[in-house]
Write an enzyme that holds these catalytic residues in place. Sequence first.
Site, PDB file in Angstrom:
ATOM      1  N   ASP A   1      45.671  41.416  36.339  1.00  0.00           N
ATOM      2  CA  ASP A   1      44.594  42.211  36.891  1.00  0.00           C
ATOM      3  C   ASP A   1      43.963  41.694  35.456  1.00  0.00           C
ATOM      4  OD1 ASP A   1      43.503  45.066  37.753  1.00  0.00           O
ATOM      5  OD2 ASP A   1      43.421  45.685  35.688  1.00  0.00           O
TER       6      ASP A   1
ATOM      7  N   GLU B   1      43.291  38.521  39.561  1.00  0.00           N
ATOM      8  CA  GLU B   1      41.928  39.398  39.751  1.00  0.00           C
ATOM      9  C   GLU B   1      40.677  39.564  38.848  1.00  0.00           C
ATOM     10  OE1 GLU B   1      40.326  43.640  40.770  1.00  0.00           O
ATOM     11  OE2 GLU B   1      41.102  42.711  38.927  1.00  0.00           O
TER      12      GLU B   1
HETATM   13  C1  OTU Z   1      41.188  46.413  38.663  1.00  0.00           C
HETATM   14  O1  OTU Z   1      40.041  46.209  39.135  1.00  0.00           O
HETATM   15  C2  OTU Z   1      42.524  47.300  39.147  1.00  0.00           C
HETATM   16  O2  OTU Z   1      41.780  46.716  41.104  1.00  0.00           O
HETATM   17  C3  OTU Z   1      41.678  48.444  39.613  1.00  0.00           C
HETATM   18  O3  OTU Z   1      42.319  49.112  40.490  1.00  0.00           O
HETATM   19  C4  OTU Z   1      42.174  49.342  38.193  1.00  0.00           C
HETATM   20  O4  OTU Z   1      41.358  50.174  37.924  1.00  0.00           O
HETATM   21  C5  OTU Z   1      41.466  47.837  37.114  1.00  0.00           C
HETATM   22  O5  OTU Z   1      41.420  47.038  37.259  1.00  0.00           O
HETATM   23  C6  OTU Z   1      41.446  48.334  35.788  1.00  0.00           C
HETATM   24  O6  OTU Z   1      42.545  47.936  35.569  1.00  0.00           O
HETATM   25  O7  OTU Z   1      37.013  46.932  37.863  1.00  0.00           O
HETATM   26  O8  OTU Z   1      36.801  48.079  40.523  1.00  0.00           O
HETATM   27  O9  OTU Z   1      36.606  42.096  37.801  1.00  0.00           O
HETATM   28  O10 OTU Z   1      36.026  44.153  38.388  1.00  0.00           O
HETATM   29  O11 OTU Z   1      39.296  45.070  37.602  1.00  0.00           O
HETATM   30  C7  OTU Z   1      37.406  47.391  40.421  1.00  0.00           C
HETATM   31  C8  OTU Z   1      37.774  42.534  37.801  1.00  0.00           C
HETATM   32  C9  OTU Z   1      37.504  46.921  38.905  1.00  0.00           C
HETATM   33  C10 OTU Z   1      37.209  44.233  38.170  1.00  0.00           C
HETATM   34  C11 OTU Z   1      38.984  44.309  38.486  1.00  0.00           C
HETATM   35  C12 OTU Z   1      38.754  46.437  38.678  1.00  0.00           C
END
Ligand code: OTU
Length: 653
Positions: free
Chosen positions: A283, A325
Amino acid sequence: MNSKQASYLLATLLDSYDKKALVADREFFTRLAFHFRDIVQLAYSLYGGRSHLEVWIGRLVDVLYAQHSARPKAARAVDEQRLRDPLWYLSQELVSTMFYVDRFAGDLKGLEQHIDHFCDLGINLVHLMPLLDCPEGANDGGYAVRDYRAVDPRIGTMEQLDSVIDELHKRGILVQLDLVVNHTSDQHQWAVRARGGEQKYRDYFYMYDDRTIPDEFEASMPEVFPESAPGNFTWIPDAERWVMTVFHDYQWDLNYTNPEVFLEMLDVMLFLANRGVDVLRLDAVPYLWKKIGTTGQNLDEAHTILRLFRLCLSVVAPASALMAEAVVQPSEIVRYFGTDDWAGRECEMAYHVSLMVLLWDCIATRSTQLFRRGLAGMPQIPREATWFTYIRCHDDIGLGYADDDIRACGFDPYLHRRFIVDYFTGRYPESRATGAPFMVNPRTGDARISGSAASLLGLEAALDSNDARGVDAAIDRLLLLYSIVCSIGGIPIIYYGDEVGYLNDYSYLDEPDKREDNRWMHRPRIDWNKMARLRDPQTVEGRIYARMQHLLATRKRLAELSALHQAQLLDPANDHVVAYLRYSADHRTLVLANISDVTQIVALSILEECGIEPDVADAISGQPAQLEGDYVVLRPYRFLWLRHSVFGEEQNL
Ligand code: OTU
């Protein structure tokens, strides 16, 4: 440190191991020796300058060996198998889904009851979204982990997780889990002890007693959740400290400049890999390293951390693949694949965020202009890497188009993005989409979009107004997008619920800790009574399901769709048609997809250029394309997978 010094260090470290262990675990030690120099060099480039780094490397080796020793037999067997078939994840036979276990099936026990559903649909990789122990109430859908070694008791136990994974594997389904590497919950033991004043754990986070350093960081750091979690630091009264919280105020960013944090997370990663997990989704990888004066995203050190993780995983759990991700610019996303050499590898997989947003652009604009430009401008990815292709996931749709591409299409970047948000939130007059704006930032004008695929494509509005033609069109649009997701290259994700066209779920508005986060509208609770309709071809669910099932089965049959082969984007001289060619030595498949609501024609010359006869069958319908004079006719939202077999055998499927 040169290779001689590295060999010397390894020899010294191995001295402390029992000779019998060296023999009994020779596979492990062979892999360790193979990767050791790279591990050491990466460690030095990250943490060099610290005293006694060799001691730290010794501890790293101990972590690797301890986790190797704990690795179950079954997982070791998969290691061997995948070492013989290292590109297993490029196969066109893989089709994935992702869901929250509780919202999909109640809990892990419930999940076992629904394995048939995956087999029936054609899914063979399931991403069980965050299921580790996290606080009750606000926990960002589990992305605020309290204990990485325990399952959320509302979902089950670690033993149950092991047995579900086992059962899934027996049924031929691979498993993907999240590893939330960037931050922990403020209730995690490390955070609790940091709050209690233990310096060791304060050093696990970015903690400061006044605003001086936080202000310096914030001067150049953007905000991820400007509406619900503005700023990047949170004041912790108990500790009388500011702590870095890039996401929500209860998600504390781990400080990887501290090598102890790396070792802790490595141990967690290997512990999860030892559950037999096939893919670990890392993540928020762009955020792994922060430096004052930068955005705190995509820094070189974040890549070094991933390389080091990858090598360590290759020593202990070579069967597991890593998925990045990274919701960032296309040129930055591809960097998370790393390079083809051992020391440069990072993640084998990443979300194809660019494809996703460009497909939504096609729907709103009814034009493929930006799509073609955006994809043509994407850097090549390493041969051993692949995308996860998708249109929806649990997150919002961020409008990460390149400004220059928008301008080159003759639009203004700001107005274009505004149009897209207006379109999908139903504010644009002609639109039937029922999405909602997510995280509108009045300061920058940025906004993202929430909503289920079916609702964004107009199904909800059409059903509400008993508009039968509108329903047909929405279903066609959904299958059209999935036909691209399934054929352009990579592992398709059928986001849970999309297989039957789930609409927005507004029940989150009644849940106080979810109300502020409208991403919950596209994270449905599955109603299995309603799901039963998928067997009834008269229902919307049944209509979508049957077509989806057939699409997936067809994809698996066509070896040229494997990620081993590239896609060649074509210009069909019609801005409403997506066209690309997938080919192997034996087969060529030309994909043509009309993304508009009007019948389109494409000159037959495009088939000729691809070496495809006009009378070949569309692999999906089994019928040849509709021709008129020198043109292929594509009705609204029609897509064709025109397939030519070099050796002729499957010519007329
Ligand atoms: C991720 O997304 C997860 O998919 C989210 O569900 C979480 O809320 C978040 O991490 C925190 O754990 O901002 O709008 O470049 O953009 O990590 C999604 C990566 C997010 C981020 C991404 C994030």
